[in-house]
Scaffold this motif. Structure first.
Motif, PDB file in Angstrom:
ATOM      1  N   LEU A  38     114.703  76.193  -6.031  1.00 63.99           N
ATOM      2  CA  LEU A  38     114.060  76.477  -7.318  1.00 63.99           C
ATOM      3  C   LEU A  38     115.075  76.961  -8.345  1.00 63.99           C
ATOM      4  N   LEU A  39     116.018  77.796  -7.908  1.00 64.33           N
ATOM      5  CA  LEU A  39     117.027  78.307  -8.845  1.00 64.33           C
ATOM      6  C   LEU A  39     117.984  77.207  -9.289  1.00 64.33           C
ATOM      7  N   HIS A  51     103.957  74.077   1.451  1.00 61.53           N
ATOM      8  CA  HIS A  51     103.353  74.628   0.230  1.00 61.53           C
ATOM      9  C   HIS A  51     104.187  74.177  -0.963  1.00 61.53           C
ATOM     10  N   ARG A  52     103.494  73.834  -2.040  1.00 59.94           N
ATOM     11  CA  ARG A  52     104.205  73.450  -3.249  1.00 59.94           C
ATOM     12  C   ARG A  52     104.446  74.680  -4.114  1.00 59.94           C
ATOM     13  N   ILE A  53     105.502  74.644  -4.894  1.00 68.54           N
ATOM     14  CA  ILE A  53     105.769  75.664  -5.902  1.00 68.54           C
ATOM     15  C   ILE A  53     106.125  74.937  -7.195  1.00 68.54           C
ATOM     16  N   VAL A  54     105.369  75.223  -8.236  1.00 68.88           N
ATOM     17  CA  VAL A  54     105.511  74.517  -9.511  1.00 68.88           C
ATOM     18  C   VAL A  54     105.887  75.525 -10.595  1.00 68.88           C
ATOM     19  N   LYS A  55     106.868  75.175 -11.401  1.00 67.66           N
ATOM     20  CA  LYS A  55     107.265  76.049 -12.500  1.00 67.66           C
ATOM     21  C   LYS A  55     106.406  75.737 -13.729  1.00 67.66           C
ATOM     22  N   ASN A 114     113.909  81.520   5.180  1.00 73.43           N
ATOM     23  CA  ASN A 114     115.377  81.571   5.137  1.00 73.43           C
ATOM     24  C   ASN A 114     115.967  81.490   3.730  1.00 73.43           C
ATOM     25  N   GLY A 115     115.097  81.490   2.723  1.00 75.62           N
ATOM     26  CA  GLY A 115     115.567  81.514   1.342  1.00 75.62           C
ATOM     27  C   GLY A 115     115.884  80.158   0.737  1.00 75.62           C
ATOM     28  N   THR A 116     115.745  79.071   1.511  1.00 74.43           N
ATOM     29  CA  THR A 116     116.051  77.730   0.991  1.00 74.43           C
ATOM     30  C   THR A 116     115.164  77.366  -0.186  1.00 74.43           C
ATOM     31  N   ALA A 117     113.883  77.684  -0.101  1.00 71.64           N
ATOM     32  CA  ALA A 117     112.948  77.346  -1.182  1.00 71.64           C
ATOM     33  C   ALA A 117     113.375  78.013  -2.492  1.00 71.64           C
ATOM     34  N   GLN A 156     104.854  82.807 -20.892  1.00 74.39           N
ATOM     35  CA  GLN A 156     105.560  83.596 -19.893  1.00 74.39           C
ATOM     36  C   GLN A 156     105.847  82.704 -18.688  1.00 74.39           C
ATOM     37  N   THR A 157     107.083  82.664 -18.247  1.00 74.29           N
ATOM     38  CA  THR A 157     107.449  81.812 -17.120  1.00 74.29           C
ATOM     39  C   THR A 157     106.748  82.267 -15.847  1.00 74.29           C
ATOM     40  N   PHE A 158     106.111  81.314 -15.185  1.00 81.82           N
ATOM     41  CA  PHE A 158     105.478  81.623 -13.910  1.00 81.82           C
ATOM     42  C   PHE A 158     105.726  80.489 -12.928  1.00 81.82           C
ATOM     43  N   TYR A 159     105.696  80.829 -11.659  1.00 84.20           N
ATOM     44  CA  TYR A 159     105.787  79.852 -10.581  1.00 84.20           C
ATOM     45  C   TYR A 159     104.473  79.915  -9.812  1.00 84.20           C
TER      46      TYR A 159
END
Length: 261
Positions: A254-255, A81-85, A247-250, A55-58
């Motif tokens: 990611l997208l 903060h990091r976000i990893v897929k 502001n939605g940049t992150a 299942q895809t998670f971030y």
């Protein structure tokens, strides 16, 4: 993507969700089959479940660079903060533009030589539980292994509350170090950027530039500075300032990122 926030009160998850106009749910929400964003290794059972069921998670956690006092962060606040897929660390090198790294204004030091001690950075409680290791046993086993390959003195840096880490930073202990040894700490990233070879014993973001075998302690690999720079540019595309949450940049990055982690 849906954002899972413990008791709907996780500050950083909520910040990201609101900036990205994404739904926020508590962890009892039925998220089966949906892409989810979670934070912290305390969610280890859910992480392992996502991995097993594909299942895809971030995964969100502390950033790699920028959270100490500096020109871009004079108060030493936890801004990045990091976000990893589908993983916990960005453990590869993917070619990226240099713009985000340059904005961090972080120096990549030349390899330092002539250091004396081995700096052993112990893991915190959460990764120990995640990987199923006993901290004290790991520490003793690692010390024993280090002594097999070098007679250099060992300086141990235990996991401390953030205010103590800001008072005595990792760089204070890296001064005059020959090498750093750790389990999966971000200290390995900081060590390599500071010009001190790192040895990592579990998956970390430093894996592409770290040593993995303690028998190489006296002769760590020598890395080309451009290679380290390419790695740093990749890490910079995996971590975000809290303003980029708001502001939605992150979310946009990611997208747009076709490479994942």
């Amino acid at each position: 993507m849906i954002c899972l926030s413990k008791n709907l009160s996780d500050e950083y998850i909520n910040m990201f969700a609101r900036g990205s106009k994404l739904p926020i749910y508590d962890y009892d929400y039925n998220h089966s089959g949906k892409e989810i964003l979670i934070r912290s290794l305390a969610k280890r059972k859910l992480i392992w479940k996502c991995i097993e069921e594909q299942q895809t998670f971030y995964y969100m956690d502390s950033g790699y660079v920028g959270n100490y006092k500096s020109d871009i962060n004079p108060n030493g606040w936890k801004l990045y903060h990091r976000i990893v897929k589908n993983g916990l660390q960005h453990d590869t090198i993917i070619e990226r533009p240099s713009d985000r790294w340059e904005k961090l204004k972080t120096k990549i030091h030349a390899r330092k030589k002539g250091g004396n001690h081995i700096l052993l950075v112990t893991p915190s409680e959460k990764p120990c539980k995640f990987y199923g290791i006993d901290l004290e046993q790991w520490k003793q086993d690692t010390i024993d292994q280090i002594k097999m390959y070098t007679d250099r003195p060992i300086v141990i840096r235990e996991k401390q509350p953030r205010f103590q880490r800001l008072r005595r930073t990792i760089y204070d202990d890296l001064d005059n170090a020959h090498a750093l040894v750790t389990y999966n700490s971000i200290a390995a990233v900081e060590s390599v950027l500071y010009g001190i070879p790192a040895f990592t014993l579990a998956p970390t973001a430093a894996d592409p530039v770290a040593n993995k075998n303690l028998w190489d302690l006296e002769k760590p690999q020598h890395l080309d500075k451009y290679y380290i720079y390419s790695w740093a540019c990749h890490l910079a595309y995996g971590q975000f300032h809290i303003d980029e949450f708001k502001n939605g940049t992150a979310h946009r990055i990611l997208l747009e990122d076709k490479y994942g982690n």
